[in-house]
Design a protein around this motif. Sequence first.
Motif, PDB file in Angstrom:
ATOM      1  N   ARG A   1      37.896 -43.097   7.648  1.00  0.00           N
ATOM      2  CA  ARG A   1      37.381 -43.414   8.989  1.00  0.00           C
ATOM      3  C   ARG A   1      35.887 -43.696   9.023  1.00  0.00           C
ATOM      4  NH1 ARG A   1      39.880 -38.890  12.905  1.00  0.00           N
ATOM      5  NH2 ARG A   1      38.458 -39.962  14.361  1.00  0.00           N
ATOM      6  N   THR A   2      35.136 -43.227   8.041  1.00  0.00           N
ATOM      7  CA  THR A   2      33.676 -43.413   8.062  1.00  0.00           C
ATOM      8  C   THR A   2      33.143 -44.237   6.905  1.00  0.00           C
ATOM      9  OG1 THR A   2      33.177 -41.424   6.765  1.00  0.00           O
ATOM     10  CG2 THR A   2      33.427 -41.144   9.159  1.00  0.00           C
ATOM     11  N   SER A   3      33.948 -44.426   5.849  1.00  0.00           N
ATOM     12  CA  SER A   3      33.479 -45.057   4.606  1.00  0.00           C
ATOM     13  C   SER A   3      32.372 -44.265   3.929  1.00  0.00           C
ATOM     14  CB  SER A   3      33.015 -46.502   4.844  1.00  0.00           C
ATOM     15  OG  SER A   3      34.101 -47.320   5.195  1.00  0.00           O
ATOM     16  N   CYS A   4      32.259 -42.969   4.242  1.00  0.00           N
ATOM     17  CA  CYS A   4      31.359 -42.126   3.459  1.00  0.00           C
ATOM     18  C   CYS A   4      31.974 -41.931   2.075  1.00  0.00           C
ATOM     19  CB  CYS A   4      31.126 -40.785   4.142  1.00  0.00           C
ATOM     20  SG  CYS A   4      32.525 -39.626   4.109  1.00  0.00           S
ATOM     21  N   GLY A   5      31.245 -41.307   1.186  1.00  0.00           N
ATOM     22  CA  GLY A   5      31.756 -40.993  -0.139  1.00  0.00           C
ATOM     23  C   GLY A   5      31.860 -39.495  -0.340  1.00  0.00           C
ATOM     24  N   LEU A   6      32.334 -39.110  -1.498  1.00  0.00           N
ATOM     25  CA  LEU A   6      32.525 -37.698  -1.840  1.00  0.00           C
ATOM     26  C   LEU A   6      31.529 -37.281  -2.907  1.00  0.00           C
ATOM     27  CD1 LEU A   6      34.133 -35.000  -1.883  1.00  0.00           C
ATOM     28  CD2 LEU A   6      35.676 -36.081  -3.548  1.00  0.00           C
TER      29      LEU A   6
ATOM     30  N   SER B   1      43.875 -33.790  -8.528  1.00  0.00           N
ATOM     31  CA  SER B   1      44.852 -34.874  -8.621  1.00  0.00           C
ATOM     32  C   SER B   1      44.981 -35.640  -7.311  1.00  0.00           C
ATOM     33  CB  SER B   1      46.222 -34.318  -9.032  1.00  0.00           C
ATOM     34  OG  SER B   1      46.824 -33.595  -7.957  1.00  0.00           O
ATOM     35  N   GLN B   2      44.535 -35.045  -6.208  1.00  0.00           N
ATOM     36  CA  GLN B   2      44.643 -35.683  -4.899  1.00  0.00           C
ATOM     37  C   GLN B   2      43.381 -36.459  -4.517  1.00  0.00           C
ATOM     38  OE1 GLN B   2      46.292 -32.884  -1.901  1.00  0.00           O
ATOM     39  NE2 GLN B   2      46.767 -31.562  -3.640  1.00  0.00           N
ATOM     40  N   ILE B   3      42.428 -36.522  -5.443  1.00  0.00           N
ATOM     41  CA  ILE B   3      41.164 -37.209  -5.188  1.00  0.00           C
ATOM     42  C   ILE B   3      41.194 -38.617  -5.781  1.00  0.00           C
ATOM     43  CG2 ILE B   3      38.693 -37.231  -5.775  1.00  0.00           C
ATOM     44  CD1 ILE B   3      39.475 -35.259  -3.578  1.00  0.00           C
ATOM     45  N   ASP B   4      40.866 -39.601  -4.969  1.00  0.00           N
ATOM     46  CA  ASP B   4      40.694 -40.965  -5.453  1.00  0.00           C
ATOM     47  C   ASP B   4      39.330 -41.043  -6.137  1.00  0.00           C
ATOM     48  OD1 ASP B   4      40.192 -43.675  -5.815  1.00  0.00           O
ATOM     49  OD2 ASP B   4      41.067 -44.254  -3.898  1.00  0.00           O
ATOM     50  N   PRO B   5      39.273 -41.364  -7.423  1.00  0.00           N
ATOM     51  CA  PRO B   5      37.971 -41.398  -8.109  1.00  0.00           C
ATOM     52  C   PRO B   5      36.998 -42.396  -7.500  1.00  0.00           C
ATOM     53  CG  PRO B   5      39.696 -42.374  -9.475  1.00  0.00           C
ATOM     54  CD  PRO B   5      40.388 -41.683  -8.334  1.00  0.00           C
ATOM     55  N   GLU B   6      37.507 -43.383  -6.772  1.00  0.00           N
ATOM     56  CA  GLU B   6      36.618 -44.339  -6.123  1.00  0.00           C
ATOM     57  C   GLU B   6      35.815 -43.698  -4.999  1.00  0.00           C
ATOM     58  OE1 GLU B   6      35.913 -47.508  -6.983  1.00  0.00           O
ATOM     59  OE2 GLU B   6      37.117 -47.064  -8.759  1.00  0.00           O
ATOM     60  N   TRP B   7      36.282 -42.554  -4.499  1.00  0.00           N
ATOM     61  CA  TRP B   7      35.524 -41.853  -3.471  1.00  0.00           C
ATOM     62  C   TRP B   7      34.250 -41.236  -4.028  1.00  0.00           C
ATOM     63  CZ3 TRP B   7      39.934 -38.155  -1.425  1.00  0.00           C
ATOM     64  CH2 TRP B   7      40.936 -38.919  -0.802  1.00  0.00           C
ATOM     65  N   VAL B   8      34.236 -40.919  -5.312  1.00  0.00           N
ATOM     66  CA  VAL B   8      33.230 -40.033  -5.910  1.00  0.00           C
ATOM     67  C   VAL B   8      31.970 -40.804  -6.284  1.00  0.00           C
ATOM     68  CG1 VAL B   8      32.740 -38.373  -7.746  1.00  0.00           C
ATOM     69  CG2 VAL B   8      35.052 -38.503  -6.751  1.00  0.00           C
ATOM     70  N   GLY B   9      30.859 -40.459  -5.630  1.00  0.00           N
ATOM     71  CA  GLY B   9      29.587 -41.075  -5.952  1.00  0.00           C
ATOM     72  C   GLY B   9      28.689 -40.207  -6.805  1.00  0.00           C
ATOM     73  N   GLU B  10      29.029 -38.912  -6.902  1.00  0.00           N
ATOM     74  CA  GLU B  10      28.207 -37.974  -7.667  1.00  0.00           C
ATOM     75  C   GLU B  10      29.037 -36.718  -7.918  1.00  0.00           C
ATOM     76  OE1 GLU B  10      24.212 -35.257  -6.857  1.00  0.00           O
ATOM     77  OE2 GLU B  10      24.346 -37.218  -5.883  1.00  0.00           O
TER      78      GLU B  10
ATOM     79  N   THR C   1      39.594 -38.971 -17.599  1.00  0.00           N
ATOM     80  CA  THR C   1      40.616 -39.761 -16.923  1.00  0.00           C
ATOM     81  C   THR C   1      40.025 -40.876 -16.079  1.00  0.00           C
ATOM     82  OG1 THR C   1      42.066 -37.824 -16.795  1.00  0.00           O
ATOM     83  CG2 THR C   1      42.557 -39.647 -15.308  1.00  0.00           C
ATOM     84  N   ASN C   2      38.890 -40.614 -15.447  1.00  0.00           N
ATOM     85  CA  ASN C   2      38.390 -41.524 -14.414  1.00  0.00           C
ATOM     86  C   ASN C   2      37.082 -42.220 -14.749  1.00  0.00           C
ATOM     87  OD1 ASN C   2      40.506 -40.851 -12.413  1.00  0.00           O
ATOM     88  ND2 ASN C   2      39.558 -38.824 -12.492  1.00  0.00           N
ATOM     89  N   GLY C   3      36.453 -41.868 -15.868  1.00  0.00           N
ATOM     90  CA  GLY C   3      35.215 -42.516 -16.255  1.00  0.00           C
ATOM     91  C   GLY C   3      33.979 -41.757 -15.815  1.00  0.00           C
ATOM     92  N   ALA C   4      32.842 -42.195 -16.327  1.00  0.00           N
ATOM     93  CA  ALA C   4      31.581 -41.496 -16.110  1.00  0.00           C
ATOM     94  C   ALA C   4      31.109 -41.614 -14.665  1.00  0.00           C
ATOM     95  CB  ALA C   4      30.517 -42.043 -17.051  1.00  0.00           C
ATOM     96  N   LYS C   5      30.527 -40.528 -14.175  1.00  0.00           N
ATOM     97  CA  LYS C   5      29.918 -40.481 -12.851  1.00  0.00           C
ATOM     98  C   LYS C   5      28.558 -39.795 -12.970  1.00  0.00           C
ATOM     99  CE  LYS C   5      33.679 -41.809 -10.509  1.00  0.00           C
ATOM    100  NZ  LYS C   5      33.748 -43.003  -9.614  1.00  0.00           N
ATOM    101  N   PRO C   6      27.593 -40.122 -12.093  1.00  0.00           N
ATOM    102  CA  PRO C   6      26.339 -39.363 -12.082  1.00  0.00           C
ATOM    103  C   PRO C   6      26.641 -37.874 -11.915  1.00  0.00           C
ATOM    104  CG  PRO C   6      26.189 -41.277 -10.629  1.00  0.00           C
ATOM    105  CD  PRO C   6      27.622 -41.169 -11.048  1.00  0.00           C
TER     106      PRO C   6
END
Length: 293
Positions: free
Chosen positions: A181-186, A209-218, A257-262
């Motif tokens: 609803r907001t397009s914020c990230g996690l 397992s219920q987290i979309d890795p695309e949500w994760v910015g940090e 599983t999801n690749g590197a993140k900051p």
Amino acid sequence: MDIAANLTAQPGFSGTLPPKAGIGLKPQHYGDALDAAAQPGRPAWVEVHPQNYFCDGGPPHRWLTAVAEQYPISFHSVGLSLGTADGLIEDQLDRLAALCERYKPAIVSDHLSFSGNAHDRYADLLPIPYTKEALDHFVAQVDRVQQRLGRQILIENPSCYLAYADNEMSETDFFAQLILRTSCGLLLDINNIVVTTGNLDGDPREWLSQIDPEWVGEIHLAGHATEMHDSGPLYIDDHGSPVGNAAWMHYFDFISTNGAKPTLIEWDTNTPDYATYMAEAHKAQAILDAVAV
């Protein structure tokens, strides 16, 4: 709004945070961080609590200006109180907006929490109920912040010690609706998942397992304390020790599983010397490097 594209578009040192290990910068480490800026093994980026710089000038700004010339910076706010029933703290938003204009951090974040009511302010990040009413309210507050700052923000999952009896959805479902609803990230705090699921008899693997890795910015990593009671252990998110084995394990699984993140190492109490702090960051960087191979 595309989350990854929006993050990349933000102004700052390099426009975004690199998918590498950083540290939460403490005043006692200003000099060390600046001395290390040109050296191998330095932190890839640093994070600060913007509330520590809600002043017009003086030594805090002189240090932060020098650091910002050498490192990408993330602002991790602890004072908006987005979940407060009367709405976020307007003075905090005004000051945060001014600070973002001044330093143009790569990422801005806050918490899925509240820190006060109409009469009092609390020195804590208190969890909110997971109800439709609370969701509607939180969506409105996040929209206010993003419109005022002109950018996407990240919201951090909380550490919980109890669950509200009137919860209508899971924490991950709440985040899914908030982000939709907001397009914020996690801002994904792995230690908070360990603390919350440990206290509430949950499964951290199921949570993740219920987290979309695309949500994760940090991602945040930290240590926690354990108190033993007759009813069993109580896990306390005190950021006062090295990252625990469980958090490292779930971090490795998520990144593999999801690749590197900051990835940030938090150490806010019993803060060690710079070398000890950086040793934790190097552990995270070794995992990130292994994933990149």
